[in-house]
Scaffold this motif. Structure first.
Motif, short mmCIF file in Angstrom:
data_model
loop_
_atom_site.label_atom_id
_atom_site.label_comp_id
_atom_site.label_asym_id
_atom_site.label_seq_id
_atom_site.Cartn_x
_atom_site.Cartn_y
_atom_site.Cartn_z
N GLY A 101 -9.06 28.40 3.98
CA GLY A 101 -9.70 30.29 3.19
C GLY A 101 -10.33 30.83 3.12
N GLY A 102 -10.47 32.23 3.80
CA GLY A 102 -11.38 32.95 3.52
C GLY A 102 -11.24 33.38 2.16
N VAL A 103 -10.31 34.85 2.17
CA VAL A 103 -10.57 35.64 1.40
C VAL A 103 -8.86 35.12 0.41
N GLY A 124 -3.81 26.37 14.22
CA GLY A 124 -5.43 26.64 14.81
C GLY A 124 -5.42 28.00 14.83
N SER A 125 -6.70 28.67 13.48
CA SER A 125 -6.89 30.32 13.73
C SER A 125 -7.24 30.78 14.50
N GLU A 126 -8.00 30.08 15.40
CA GLU A 126 -8.87 30.76 16.56
C GLU A 126 -9.08 30.28 17.98
N GLY A 163 -16.33 39.29 12.11
CA GLY A 163 -15.91 38.50 13.52
C GLY A 163 -14.15 39.53 13.30
N ASN A 164 -13.36 38.72 13.08
CA ASN A 164 -12.16 38.44 14.14
C ASN A 164 -11.33 39.59 13.23
N HIS A 165 -11.33 39.85 12.22
CA HIS A 165 -10.60 41.17 11.35
C HIS A 165 -11.01 41.89 12.44
C1 LIG Z 1 -10.69 32.39 12.64
C2 LIG Z 1 -10.35 32.60 11.08
N1 LIG Z 1 -9.89 32.03 10.59
C3 LIG Z 1 -8.98 31.96 8.69
C4 LIG Z 1 -9.58 32.65 8.09
C5 LIG Z 1 -9.09 33.08 6.72
O1 LIG Z 1 -8.72 34.54 6.42
P1 LIG Z 1 -8.87 34.95 5.23
O2 LIG Z 1 -9.70 35.16 5.19
O3 LIG Z 1 -7.54 35.55 4.86
O4 LIG Z 1 -7.86 33.30 4.03
C6 LIG Z 1 -10.57 33.72 9.08
C7 LIG Z 1 -10.84 34.93 8.40
O5 LIG Z 1 -11.62 35.59 8.91
C8 LIG Z 1 -10.63 33.95 10.62
O6 LIG Z 1 -11.61 34.62 11.49
#
Ligand SMILES: Cc1ncc(COP(=O)(O)O)c(C=O)c1O
Length: 397
Positions: A236-238, A377-379, A129-131
């Motif tokens: 963390g995701g990747v 708060g990444s999104e 989604g976000n990427h």
């Molecule tokens: C909202 C949000 N937070 C955190 C992450 C995690 O980022 P990363 O995959 O670089 O660890 C993502 C990855 O898509 C994300 O969309």
């Protein structure tokens, strides 16, 4: 402690940190400076808010809770707006420079001087989604065709948002890893370029640029905080978000940089597994987490190089605390700012709150009444339908 605060048992690993200079070598000061110089010129650029949640800090007996709200980032809803779009521009720069046999400037591509050339370069990626949204947005701005591969579980709301930005969205019936394989093989067959946020053997330039782009967020934080926080909790995701942020914090604060705590869903804990084994290790995802952005089974090799040296602790969290934490932010304790956050944004905060309700874990993490904890708060609300379900009281698990 009020019963509004979500509690849970978290799994914890205290990492054996490797010695090294990855926070300067994998991502250099120059990588961050170049990304910052470019991205801050983009139309619509504005630093996102860094919000101190003092009522919450008091409720969990901690010095300060600092929440960097990436919801407003470029109107795209997440920190990812900084990464994929910048990496896309850099691919165009490399390809157009090679074709013309001369170095072309990012600003010249951005302002349309090479629009005929850019229109010939198709950029592709697999995404949850976000990427993909960031890549689609970058391609639209810089005039390159974009193809996004999504897996079966990506919500239709997220797919639509990418189509609205002009991307061709290809949905497959398999999982995320299968979408990555298809994106790569179709790119190879057709002469397209993969712009991924994760690295693998022989593929490092776009993921480096993605993480360098995230550095814009870190530099805004460092400018706002003359003294370093004691801890940073990073979901963390990747691992790209975490690695990009911790490299920036180390470069800025040096030996005073905060203690790094990585948080993942129990259902997708590849960095936790890597922390346990001491090397990048895959995790077989059996069930999708609600935190769609964190649903990754394979760490980014480059990100892991940084995290292996910089991360002190790894935590996993259950799904049960996701929805209550989203609601706690949106309907905050009295005196705190209300924040609308997506499911992946709140992992760090959910883990911090749970850790403060567990004296043994707090001690292991070195958390006390004086700690100042930074959260990304990444999104914001990147999927309104899911957000509405959560706010209506449904524990979407
Ligand atoms: C909202 C949000 N937070 C955190 C992450 C995690 O980022 P990363 O995959 O670089 O660890 C993502 C990855 O898509 C994300 O969309």
């Amino acid at each position: 402690m009020t019963d509004q605060l979500p509690a849970a048992q978290l799994a914890h690993i205290a990492a054996t940190r490797h010695e090294g200079d990855a926070a300067f070598r994998v991502l250099s000061r120059e990588d961050f400076a170049n990304a910052r110089a470019e991205i801050t010129q983009w139309e619509g650029y504005a630093p996102t808010p860094l919000i101190s949640l003092s009522a919450l800090a008091k409720a969990i007996s901690i010095g300060e809770v600092l929440y960097k709200d990436e919801g407003p980032r470029f109107g795209l809803g997440s920190f990812k707006a900084l990464g994929g779009s910048y990496a896309a521009l850099r691919v165009l720069q490399r390809q157009i420079s090679a074709k013309l046999g001369q170095d072309v400037a990012l600003a010249d591509i951005r302002t349309g001087r090479y629009k005929d050339e850019a229109a010939q370069i198709t950029l592709v990626s697999a995404t949850d989604g976000n990427h993909g949204r960031s890549l689609a947005w970058g391609c639209q701005r810089f005039g390159a065709p974009c193809r996004i591969y999504i897996h079966a579980e990506v919500s239709e709301g997220r797919a639509e948002a990418m189509r609205d930005l002009g991307a061709e969205v290809i949905r497959i019936s398999g999982d995320y890893d299968e979408s990555v394989i298809l994106a790569k093989s179709e790119a190879e067959e057709n002469g397209w370029f993969v712009v991924s946020d994760t690295s693998w053997e022989g593929y490092s330039e776009p993921p480096r640029d993605v993480m360098a782009g995230y550095g814009v967020m870190t530099s805004e934080i460092c400018e706002a905080l003359p003294t370093a926080p004691s801890h940073v909790f990073l979901q963390g995701g990747v691992g790209g978000l975490a690695a990009g942020v911790v490299a920036g914090l180390r470069q800025h604060y040096g030996a005073d940089a905060p203690r790094v705590v990585i948080v993942e869903p129990e259902l997708a804990a590849c960095l936790f597994e890597s922390g346990r084994t001491g090397e990048a290790t895959n995790f077989a995802i059996q069930e999708e987490t609600l935190m769609a952005g964190l649903s990754c089974g394979e760490p980014s090799g480059m990100a892991w190089e940084i995290l292996a040296e910089e991360a002190s602790d790894f935590l996993t969290m259950p799904e049960s605390i996701v929805a209550p934490t989203v609601r706690l932010l949106a309907r905050p304790l009295e005196g705190d700012t209300a924040i609308e956050a997506g499911e992946s944004a709140i992992a760090g905060l959910a883990a911090l709150i749970a850790a403060r309700q567990d004296a043994g874990l707090s001690e292991k993490l070195g958390l006390d009444a004086h700690s100042r904890v930074l959260l990304i708060g990444s999104e914001g609300v990147t999927d309104p339908a899911i957000f509405a379900q959560i706010m209506n009281g449904q524990d979407v698990v």
